[in-house]
Design a protein around this motif. Structure first.
Motif, PDB file in Angstrom:
ATOM      1  N   GLU A 357      -4.470  41.945 -42.372  1.00  0.00           N
ATOM      2  CA  GLU A 357      -5.489  41.052 -41.821  1.00  0.00           C
ATOM      3  C   GLU A 357      -4.882  39.693 -41.523  1.00  0.00           C
ATOM      4  O   GLU A 357      -3.902  39.268 -42.140  1.00  0.00           O
ATOM      5  N   SER A 358      -5.479  39.011 -40.579  1.00  0.00           N
ATOM      6  CA  SER A 358      -5.042  37.660 -40.256  1.00  0.00           C
ATOM      7  C   SER A 358      -5.611  36.684 -41.277  1.00  0.00           C
ATOM      8  O   SER A 358      -6.776  36.810 -41.673  1.00  0.00           O
ATOM      9  N   PRO A 359      -4.837  35.689 -41.700  1.00  0.00           N
ATOM     10  CA  PRO A 359      -5.379  34.676 -42.615  1.00  0.00           C
ATOM     11  C   PRO A 359      -6.270  33.664 -41.900  1.00  0.00           C
ATOM     12  O   PRO A 359      -6.938  32.857 -42.540  1.00  0.00           O
ATOM     13  N   ILE A 360      -6.274  33.715 -40.565  1.00  0.00           N
ATOM     14  CA  ILE A 360      -7.110  32.822 -39.756  1.00  0.00           C
ATOM     15  C   ILE A 360      -8.034  33.689 -38.917  1.00  0.00           C
ATOM     16  O   ILE A 360      -7.617  34.702 -38.353  1.00  0.00           O
ATOM     17  N   ASN A 361      -9.292  33.281 -38.812  1.00  0.00           N
ATOM     18  CA  ASN A 361     -10.260  34.032 -38.028  1.00  0.00           C
ATOM     19  C   ASN A 361     -11.186  33.051 -37.323  1.00  0.00           C
ATOM     20  O   ASN A 361     -11.466  31.975 -37.846  1.00  0.00           O
ATOM     21  N   ARG A 362     -11.641  33.422 -36.150  1.00  0.00           N
ATOM     22  CA  ARG A 362     -12.612  32.583 -35.452  1.00  0.00           C
ATOM     23  C   ARG A 362     -14.003  32.827 -36.028  1.00  0.00           C
ATOM     24  O   ARG A 362     -14.385  33.972 -36.270  1.00  0.00           O
ATOM     25  N   HIS A 363     -14.753  31.756 -36.216  1.00  0.00           N
ATOM     26  CA  HIS A 363     -16.119  31.888 -36.704  1.00  0.00           C
ATOM     27  C   HIS A 363     -16.933  32.669 -35.677  1.00  0.00           C
ATOM     28  O   HIS A 363     -16.879  32.379 -34.473  1.00  0.00           O
ATOM     29  N   PRO A 364     -17.698  33.682 -36.092  1.00  0.00           N
ATOM     30  CA  PRO A 364     -18.408  34.522 -35.131  1.00  0.00           C
ATOM     31  C   PRO A 364     -19.398  33.775 -34.236  1.00  0.00           C
ATOM     32  O   PRO A 364     -19.636  34.188 -33.104  1.00  0.00           O
ATOM     33  N   VAL A 365     -19.980  32.681 -34.729  1.00  0.00           N
ATOM     34  CA  VAL A 365     -20.989  31.950 -33.960  1.00  0.00           C
ATOM     35  C   VAL A 365     -20.379  30.788 -33.190  1.00  0.00           C
ATOM     36  O   VAL A 365     -20.590  30.643 -31.985  1.00  0.00           O
ATOM     37  N   THR A 366     -19.584  29.965 -33.876  1.00  0.00           N
ATOM     38  CA  THR A 366     -19.043  28.761 -33.231  1.00  0.00           C
ATOM     39  C   THR A 366     -17.745  29.014 -32.490  1.00  0.00           C
ATOM     40  O   THR A 366     -17.371  28.232 -31.614  1.00  0.00           O
ATOM     41  N   GLY A 367     -17.031  30.079 -32.850  1.00  0.00           N
ATOM     42  CA  GLY A 367     -15.740  30.361 -32.233  1.00  0.00           C
ATOM     43  C   GLY A 367     -14.598  29.516 -32.775  1.00  0.00           C
ATOM     44  O   GLY A 367     -13.455  29.631 -32.315  1.00  0.00           O
ATOM     45  N   MET A 368     -14.865  28.657 -33.767  1.00  0.00           N
ATOM     46  CA  MET A 368     -13.841  27.775 -34.311  1.00  0.00           C
ATOM     47  C   MET A 368     -12.921  28.539 -35.267  1.00  0.00           C
ATOM     48  O   MET A 368     -13.397  29.232 -36.176  1.00  0.00           O
ATOM     49  N   PRO A 369     -11.598  28.424 -35.101  1.00  0.00           N
ATOM     50  CA  PRO A 369     -10.677  29.055 -36.054  1.00  0.00           C
ATOM     51  C   PRO A 369     -10.776  28.388 -37.431  1.00  0.00           C
ATOM     52  O   PRO A 369     -10.845  27.163 -37.534  1.00  0.00           O
ATOM     53  N   VAL A 370     -10.798  29.202 -38.489  1.00  0.00           N
ATOM     54  CA  VAL A 370     -10.862  28.697 -39.860  1.00  0.00           C
ATOM     55  C   VAL A 370      -9.957  29.536 -40.752  1.00  0.00           C
ATOM     56  O   VAL A 370      -9.570  30.654 -40.405  1.00  0.00           O
ATOM     57  N   TRP A 371      -9.597  28.968 -41.904  1.00  0.00           N
ATOM     58  CA  TRP A 371      -8.866  29.697 -42.941  1.00  0.00           C
ATOM     59  C   TRP A 371      -9.844  30.701 -43.541  1.00  0.00           C
ATOM     60  O   TRP A 371     -10.830  30.335 -44.166  1.00  0.00           O
ATOM     61  N   PHE A 372      -9.560  32.006 -43.375  1.00  0.00           N
ATOM     62  CA  PHE A 372     -10.513  33.051 -43.735  1.00  0.00           C
ATOM     63  C   PHE A 372      -9.760  34.169 -44.465  1.00  0.00           C
ATOM     64  O   PHE A 372      -9.402  35.190 -43.890  1.00  0.00           O
ATOM     65  N   ASN A 373      -9.501  33.952 -45.744  1.00  0.00           N
ATOM     66  CA  ASN A 373      -8.801  34.963 -46.541  1.00  0.00           C
ATOM     67  C   ASN A 373      -8.927  34.598 -48.015  1.00  0.00           C
ATOM     68  O   ASN A 373      -9.400  33.519 -48.363  1.00  0.00           O
ATOM     69  N   ASN A 374      -8.471  35.498 -48.876  1.00  0.00           N
ATOM     70  CA  ASN A 374      -8.648  35.325 -50.315  1.00  0.00           C
ATOM     71  C   ASN A 374      -7.338  35.117 -51.072  1.00  0.00           C
ATOM     72  O   ASN A 374      -7.230  35.426 -52.258  1.00  0.00           O
ATOM     73  N   ALA A 375      -6.322  34.591 -50.380  1.00  0.00           N
ATOM     74  CA  ALA A 375      -5.003  34.456 -50.994  1.00  0.00           C
ATOM     75  C   ALA A 375      -5.018  33.515 -52.195  1.00  0.00           C
ATOM     76  O   ALA A 375      -4.306  33.739 -53.176  1.00  0.00           O
ATOM     77  N   HIS A 376      -5.797  32.434 -52.145  1.00  0.00           N
ATOM     78  CA  HIS A 376      -5.825  31.494 -53.270  1.00  0.00           C
ATOM     79  C   HIS A 376      -6.310  32.180 -54.541  1.00  0.00           C
ATOM     80  O   HIS A 376      -5.877  31.842 -55.644  1.00  0.00           O
ATOM     81  N   ASN A 377      -7.174  33.158 -54.401  1.00  0.00           N
ATOM     82  CA  ASN A 377      -7.680  33.886 -55.565  1.00  0.00           C
ATOM     83  C   ASN A 377      -6.734  34.997 -56.003  1.00  0.00           C
ATOM     84  O   ASN A 377      -6.579  35.254 -57.192  1.00  0.00           O
ATOM     85  N   HIS A 378      -6.072  35.676 -55.067  1.00  0.00           N
ATOM     86  CA  HIS A 378      -5.383  36.923 -55.376  1.00  0.00           C
ATOM     87  C   HIS A 378      -3.864  36.838 -55.508  1.00  0.00           C
ATOM     88  O   HIS A 378      -3.250  37.796 -55.981  1.00  0.00           O
ATOM     89  N   ALA A 379      -3.239  35.760 -55.071  1.00  0.00           N
ATOM     90  CA  ALA A 379      -1.774  35.692 -55.147  1.00  0.00           C
ATOM     91  C   ALA A 379      -1.320  35.710 -56.605  1.00  0.00           C
ATOM     92  O   ALA A 379      -1.740  34.872 -57.409  1.00  0.00           O
ATOM     93  N   ARG A 380      -0.462  36.643 -56.943  1.00  0.00           N
ATOM     94  CA  ARG A 380      -0.013  36.806 -58.332  1.00  0.00           C
ATOM     95  C   ARG A 380       0.694  35.557 -58.844  1.00  0.00           C
ATOM     96  O   ARG A 380       0.537  35.161 -60.004  1.00  0.00           O
ATOM     97  N   LYS A 381       1.454  34.925 -57.993  1.00  0.00           N
ATOM     98  CA  LYS A 381       2.214  33.749 -58.427  1.00  0.00           C
ATOM     99  C   LYS A 381       1.295  32.573 -58.760  1.00  0.00           C
ATOM    100  O   LYS A 381       1.682  31.680 -59.513  1.00  0.00           O
ATOM    101  N   LEU A 382       0.095  32.570 -58.217  1.00  0.00           N
ATOM    102  CA  LEU A 382      -0.877  31.545 -58.583  1.00  0.00           C
ATOM    103  C   LEU A 382      -1.634  31.952 -59.840  1.00  0.00           C
ATOM    104  O   LEU A 382      -1.888  31.123 -60.722  1.00  0.00           O
ATOM    105  N   ARG A 383      -2.007  33.209 -59.941  1.00  0.00           N
ATOM    106  CA  ARG A 383      -2.722  33.682 -61.128  1.00  0.00           C
ATOM    107  C   ARG A 383      -1.876  33.518 -62.389  1.00  0.00           C
ATOM    108  O   ARG A 383      -2.404  33.238 -63.463  1.00  0.00           O
ATOM    109  N   ASP A 384      -0.584  33.716 -62.271  1.00  0.00           N
ATOM    110  CA  ASP A 384       0.291  33.595 -63.438  1.00  0.00           C
ATOM    111  C   ASP A 384       0.458  32.162 -63.904  1.00  0.00           C
ATOM    112  O   ASP A 384       1.041  31.919 -64.961  1.00  0.00           O
ATOM    113  N   ARG A 385      -0.045  31.214 -63.132  1.00  0.00           N
ATOM    114  CA  ARG A 385       0.156  29.799 -63.449  1.00  0.00           C
ATOM    115  C   ARG A 385      -1.153  29.065 -63.728  1.00  0.00           C
ATOM    116  O   ARG A 385      -1.185  27.841 -63.742  1.00  0.00           O
ATOM    117  N   ARG A 386      -2.241  29.799 -63.947  1.00  0.00           N
ATOM    118  CA  ARG A 386      -3.527  29.193 -64.256  1.00  0.00           C
ATOM    119  C   ARG A 386      -4.260  30.080 -65.263  1.00  0.00           C
ATOM    120  O   ARG A 386      -3.799  31.187 -65.559  1.00  0.00           O
TER     121      ARG A 386
END
Length: 500
Positions: A357-386
């Motif tokens: 999946e792309s980490p960036i997606n256009r908003h379905p209504v406005t068409g504006m590109p936004v950060w749209f993914n769950n990497a901050h929650n799921h990246a192992r290297k971040l989980r191991d440090r909090r």
């Protein structure tokens, strides 16, 4: 009228109110529970429980004290030290106001005279529009967006109106949600119980749908007839930090959400289970363009569960286990999953991995590109440090889709920096509701002590029949789903593990 409703006009005030204070980094004691994504871990748990595979590698907490003692010196010479666990940062922390809500015996009493919403809409399919995004142009647009969330605070007159306030201001509130990505509705007595909360979102014209992962049986209702799911409140989960995410899989995404606080954490120790929200546009604007383009070009894949098979098993046995999990368990999770061996390099590990999946997606209504993914929650290297104490079965990971290599630490650190610079850590009090545009804003939850009760309803597209689809929930639960729910109820309430 607008100035009364939209308390702070961000065109004139691009920064949050002065009542927000800057948050500094902090170290917290580690009280570790299973994570928010434990719901996916049941995929592997179920395979082991029902398939009879004694496949889980022992964790550090299952090792005896004597063996730990005898092996610690050897391990210290061959293993790098575990990273320090530091509580993540947030840009803004509004002050608590100390409002008192209803007794827990009262706030979930459903009005039986209201129609039963159990047969709600299925969660709609994810709207992907991520091709040919110009990173430089997207960041320039994102930088111009107003602060998220917008704060809507009740005046005494507004509070006295109750449900009529939301009927009268429906159009303005919905417009504010689209513009800002989230609205923090504060100080109304109406939403201090399930009936007033339901009346509020119905007055706004929202239509309830299932959680994207409802089919797994791991999503529990707080009040099924009111389409109200329980948030992550259990004592066994209170010491787990839930990172920023959209309520989304590569396959299904709720259009909107309304998070409600019925009871804030009873222990006043910060961060007291603060609800986290961040604007996907702001994160996009903040992120290093080189890292952003790298992730966009390579795309990402997320593993949601692990099943550790003894590496000594013959290949034919491993493939048999893989086939069993793929055919019998994975379909219970309404996700497009691929079962892959050793994606993270651990011998014998079978991982359930979402499609690219792309980490960036256009908003379905406005068409504006936004950060749209769950990497901050799921990246192992971040989980191991909090604060995170998850058995290996439930640990997630984020990979570059083109090579299936885990994200490099430097990229994870940039995701962390950009994301946490945009977080507002809300001090939600009883009756407060956070309305969220799920394609624009990301959410999470900080750790807490004591008891806490927040809940959430998810919503489909109420103004687009094609996007909503025609699927409705089948109310009769599958016996397999019931078994998973019971299994999760029997998980230990407070256990600690260190999987660094």
């Amino acid at each position: 009228r607008r100035s009364k409703l939209l308390v702070s006009d961000e065109a004139d005030h691009p920064h949050p109110p002065d009542t927000y204070v800057r948050r500094s980094s902090r170290c917290v004691p580690f009280h570790s529970p299973p994570p928010y994504k434990m719901k996916i871990a049941a995929l592997a748990l179920s395979a082991a429980l029902f398939g009879g595979a004694a496949a889980f590698a022992p964790t550090s907490r299952t090792t005896t004290a004597s063996s730990l003692s005898s092996s610690s010196a050897l391990r210290s010479t061959i293993e790098p030290p575990a990273p320090e666990r530091v509580a993540p940062d947030a840009a803004w922390m509004p002050e608590w106001e100390g409002r008192v809500g209803k007794d827990p015996s009262e706030f979930l009493k459903s009005d039986e005279s209201n129609p039963d919403l159990s047969g709600m809409w299925e969660c709609p399919l994810t709207r992907w529009d991520s091709d040919n995004i110009n990173i430089e142009e997207a960041q320039a647009i994102a930088k111009k967006q107003p602060h998220c969330p917008l704060e809507l605070r009740a005046t005494p007159e507004d509070n006295d109106k109750g449900i009529e306030y939301f009927r009268e201001n429906k159009d303005q509130i919905r417009a504010g949600l689209l513009e800002h990505g989230a609205i923090w509705v504060r100080g109304f007595d109406l939403m201090q119980d399930v009936n007033g909360y339901r009346a509020m979102w119905q007055a706004l014209g929202l239509e309830a749908c299932l959680d994207p992962l409802h089919s797994s049986g791991l999503r529990k209702f707080a009040s099924e007839r009111d389409a109200l799911y329980e948030e992550v409140n259990k004592p066994s989960l209170r010491g787990h930090y839930i990172g920023l995410h959209c309520e989304s899989t590569a396959k299904r995404t709720a259009a909107y959400a309304a998070f409600v606080c019925f009871q804030r954490a009873t222990e006043p120790m910060e961060p007291r289970g603060r609800f986290l929200v961040a604007d996907g546009a702001a994160i996009l604007a903040e992120m290093d363009p080189k890292v952003l383009k790298k992730l966009y070009d390579r795309k990402i894949r997320i593993s949601v569960s692990n099943l550790d098979i003894p590496p000594s098993f013959p290949g034919v046995v491993k493939e048999g286990i893989k086939g069993l999990v793929d055919a019998a368990v994975a379909p219970k999770f309404d996700m497009d999953l691929e079962m892959i061996y050793e994606a993270d390099g651990k011998p014998g590990r079978l991982q359930a991995v979402e499609t690219a999946e792309s980490p960036i997606n256009r908003h379905p209504v406005t068409g504006m590109p936004v950060w749209f993914n769950n990497a901050h929650n799921h990246a192992r290297k971040l989980r191991d440090r909090r604060p995170c104490g998850v058995p290996e079965v439930g640990m997630t990971e984020v990979f570059y889709a083109d090579t299936m290599e885990p994200l490099e630490l430097e990229d994870c650190q940039e995701i962390k920096r950009a994301s946490e610079k945009c977080i507002t850590a809300l001090s939600m009090e009883p009756g407060d509701v956070l309305l969220v545009d799920n394609y624009r804003a990301l959410h999470g939850r900080d750790v807490f002590q004591g008891d806490r009760f927040h809940a959430v309803s998810w919503f489909t597209w109420d103004d687009n029949a094609e996007w909503k689809g025609e699927e409705r929930r089948m109310v009769d639960k599958d016996p397999f789903n019931k078994a998973i729910n019971k299994m999760m109820d029997f998980l230990p309430k407070d256990f600690e593990s260190d999987q660094s």
